[in-house]
Each structure stands twice: as C-alpha cells, then as structure tokens.
Design an enzyme around this catalytic site. Structure first.
Site, mmCIF file in Angstrom:
data_model
loop_
_atom_site.group_PDB
_atom_site.id
_atom_site.type_symbol
_atom_site.label_atom_id
_atom_site.label_comp_id
_atom_site.label_asym_id
_atom_site.label_seq_id
_atom_site.Cartn_x
_atom_site.Cartn_y
_atom_site.Cartn_z
ATOM 1 N N ASN A 9 -9.899 15.684 -2.884
ATOM 2 C CA ASN A 9 -10.759 14.753 -2.154
ATOM 3 C C ASN A 9 -10.396 14.851 -0.668
ATOM 4 O O ASN A 9 -9.383 14.309 -0.243
ATOM 5 C CB ASN A 9 -10.504 13.331 -2.698
ATOM 6 C CG ASN A 9 -11.277 12.274 -1.935
ATOM 7 O OD1 ASN A 9 -12.123 12.575 -1.098
ATOM 8 N ND2 ASN A 9 -10.970 11.016 -2.226
ATOM 9 N N LYS A 11 -11.827 13.536 1.774
ATOM 10 C CA LYS A 11 -12.188 12.321 2.524
ATOM 11 C C LYS A 11 -12.898 12.721 3.823
ATOM 12 O O LYS A 11 -13.596 13.739 3.852
ATOM 13 C CB LYS A 11 -10.947 11.453 2.749
ATOM 14 C CG LYS A 11 -10.199 11.208 1.427
ATOM 15 C CD LYS A 11 -9.122 10.190 1.495
ATOM 16 C CE LYS A 11 -8.470 10.077 0.137
ATOM 17 N NZ LYS A 11 -7.423 9.079 0.071
ATOM 18 N N HIS A 97 -14.148 5.098 -5.700
ATOM 19 C CA HIS A 97 -12.843 5.294 -5.063
ATOM 20 C C HIS A 97 -12.414 3.979 -4.410
ATOM 21 O O HIS A 97 -13.241 3.229 -3.897
ATOM 22 C CB HIS A 97 -12.934 6.414 -4.019
ATOM 23 C CG HIS A 97 -11.592 6.825 -3.517
ATOM 24 N ND1 HIS A 97 -10.925 6.103 -2.551
ATOM 25 C CD2 HIS A 97 -10.780 7.844 -3.865
ATOM 26 C CE1 HIS A 97 -9.750 6.681 -2.331
ATOM 27 N NE2 HIS A 97 -9.641 7.738 -3.115
ATOM 28 N N GLU A 169 -6.016 5.734 -10.195
ATOM 29 C CA GLU A 169 -5.429 5.824 -8.861
ATOM 30 C C GLU A 169 -4.869 4.459 -8.448
ATOM 31 O O GLU A 169 -5.620 3.620 -7.912
ATOM 32 C CB GLU A 169 -6.487 6.254 -7.848
ATOM 33 C CG GLU A 169 -7.075 7.612 -8.120
ATOM 34 C CD GLU A 169 -7.576 8.269 -6.836
ATOM 35 O OE1 GLU A 169 -7.112 9.362 -6.507
ATOM 36 O OE2 GLU A 169 -8.416 7.662 -6.142
ATOM 37 N N GLY A 175 -2.173 7.657 -0.411
ATOM 38 C CA GLY A 175 -1.868 7.935 0.995
ATOM 39 C C GLY A 175 -0.598 7.284 1.503
ATOM 40 O O GLY A 175 -0.362 7.231 2.705
ATOM 41 N N SER A 215 -0.790 10.023 -3.881
ATOM 42 C CA SER A 215 0.389 10.748 -3.379
ATOM 43 C C SER A 215 0.910 11.793 -4.368
ATOM 44 O O SER A 215 2.130 12.011 -4.463
ATOM 45 C CB SER A 215 1.507 9.770 -2.978
ATOM 46 O OG SER A 215 1.061 8.938 -1.923
HETATM 47 P P1 PGA Z 1 -3.645 10.819 -1.693
HETATM 48 O O1 PGA Z 1 -5.129 10.315 -2.027
HETATM 49 O O2 PGA Z 1 -3.370 12.010 -2.558
HETATM 50 O O3 PGA Z 1 -3.680 11.160 -0.232
HETATM 51 O O4 PGA Z 1 -2.728 9.679 -1.995
HETATM 52 C C1 PGA Z 1 -5.624 10.358 -3.339
HETATM 53 C C2 PGA Z 1 -7.033 9.837 -3.366
HETATM 54 O O5 PGA Z 1 -7.340 8.920 -2.605
HETATM 55 O O6 PGA Z 1 -7.884 10.324 -4.133
#
Ligand code: PGA
Length: 252
Positions: A9, A11, A97, A169, A175, A215
């Site tokens: 993803n 983003k 999400h 998630e 993040g 993460s």
């Molecule tokens: P991240 O995000 O791997 O940066 O924690 C995962 C997501 O939001 O799908």
C-alpha cells in the site's frame, strides 16, 4: 492450501518519476527472486494505475487500488468507481483502511457498500479491520474487530464472501514501528477465522486469506508469516523500498 498474498500500500507517496523507478526496481528484484505461490500486489495512487498495469502485464505483479467509491457512477466529484478500476485492469482494492476510517469518517456500512460494488465488478476486496490502542488496552479488541467484520461483511452470501481477503491491521501498529508480536497477530487471526467459521462455515473459513498489516518489514515478516493463520501481509512503509518489499514477498 490457502492463497498467500503480499500487497504493498503505497498510500499518497512517490512522484511520477519515483513511482516509475520503484516499479522498475521491483520488476528487477522480483525477476531475480520470484516468490513461488505468492500473489504480489502493488496498490499505488490511482494516477499511476496505467504505469503499474504495464508492469503487471509481465505477470509478476497485480495492481490494486487503495479505495473505491461506494456508488456505481454519477455526480460524485473526485471519486473513482469499481467499473473504472475494472476497466483499468485493477484486480484488487483495499477497503476500510484505518486512515480512511479516521480521516474520511468511513463507516462499516460504507465499507459494506464498497465491498458490494467491487464484487459486482470482479475486483477482489481486501477488507481492513483492527482496533486502536485504547481498545486493546481496555481488552475489547476482539469485540471491536468482530463488530467491524460483521457490520461490513455478514450481509454477503457465502459465494461472494469466499472471494474476499481480510487484512487485520491493529491501528497502533500502522506506521509506528510497534509491530504486533507474531503471537498477538496469530491470536487475532485465529479469532477472525473462528468468527467467519461461525457465520459462513468451516470450508469457507479455512480458505479465507487473512493478511497482517502494521509495521511489517523485511526483518519481522518471516516470524509473522510463519504463524498458522497469517497468510501474508498488507505492507505500507516497507513497500516503498523495492528490495524490502521483495524480501517480504519471499518471507514464507
Ligand atoms: P505500515 O502500514 O506498514 O507502514 O505500518 C501498513 C498499512 O497501513 O497498510
């Protein structure tokens, strides 16, 4: 055996030139280290679909969207419909999400509608669920996730439900660098599978791919993916670095 999936993803990241570089790097790295029996999905911003779809024609990656309109078509400025995604050869779409729940007040009822329009246009929904930190601290994370799933997905008939993917998630892990432990991920994934079994039966529950996100990175993916009910990952930050993403796709 269940399908294994690693989805990136992106983003709202990467300039046009950077997106092109990342796709090129991904292509080279995946050609060198092709994961076997893993569906590798890249979900770039929609403006890069055409570029990503060109790469997907190599058969190494599939393209996914990060969101879709809950409406079929019409006067909804700025929105992109499932029919448009399908016309662009987008095969997957993330729905619900936590960033959309938080910044766009997306509700489980809207997630249900988005899931429906995607299924209607033969796009695989990757439906996200997960608790925030205070809910985990209050020990209500199981009921929070169960409610998200039942409100968004229990209206589906079993044949349609069998086409979806769920991504767990935990919001506190997204993040932040605070990854769920493999045990925490496994505990919730097993709970989700049991919840699905109670509603849709054992066969469908057994086949449902449940991805972990939050993460997940090149270092911890192997431990997470080794858990019995973790069937892959939804990867944010680490999907922006080609070699890290490919390492994750090979971490089974
Ligand atoms: P991240 O995000 O791997 O940066 O924690 C995962 C997501 O939001 O799908």
């Amino acid at each position: 055996m269940r399908r294994k999936i690693v989805a990136g993803n992106w983003k709202m990241n990467k300039s046009f030139a950077e997106a092109e570089d990342l796709l090129n790097e991904l292509y080279d790295a995946l050609e060198e280290q092709t994961p076997s029996n893993v569906d590798v999905v890249v979900c770039p911003p929609s403006i890069y679909f055409e570029m990503a779809v060109d790469f997907s024609e190599t058969g190494i990656i599939s393209v996914g969207a990060q969101d879709v309109s809950k409406y079929e078509n019409g006067a909804y400025t700025g929105e992109i419909s499932a029919q448009m995604l399908s016309g662009m050869q987008v095969e997957y779409c993330i729905v619900g999400h936590s960033e959309r729940r938080k910044y766009h007040s997306e509700t489980d009822a809207e997630i249900a509608q988005k899931t429906d329009v995607l299924l209607k246009h033969d796009i695989t929904p990757i439906v996200c669920c997960g608790e925030i930190l205070s809910e985990r601290e209050k020990n209500i994370h199981f009921e929070v996730v169960k409610k998200q799933i039942s409100d968004a997905l229990f209206h589906l008939d079993p044949l349609d439900f069998a086409k979806i993917i769920i991504a767990y998630e935990p919001v506190w892990a997204i993040g932040t660098g605070h990854t769920a432990t493999p045990e925490q991920a496994q505990e919730m994934h097993a709970f989700i599978r049991k919840t699905i079994e109670e509603k849709f039966g054992k066969e469908i529950a057994k086949k449902l791919p449940i991805l972990y996100g939050g993460s997940c990175n090149a270092k911890n993916a192997k431990d997470l993916f080794s858990q019995a009910d973790v069937d892959g990952g939804l990867i944010g930050g680490a999907s922006l670095v080609a070699q890290d993403f490919v390492t994750i796709a090979n971490a089974f």
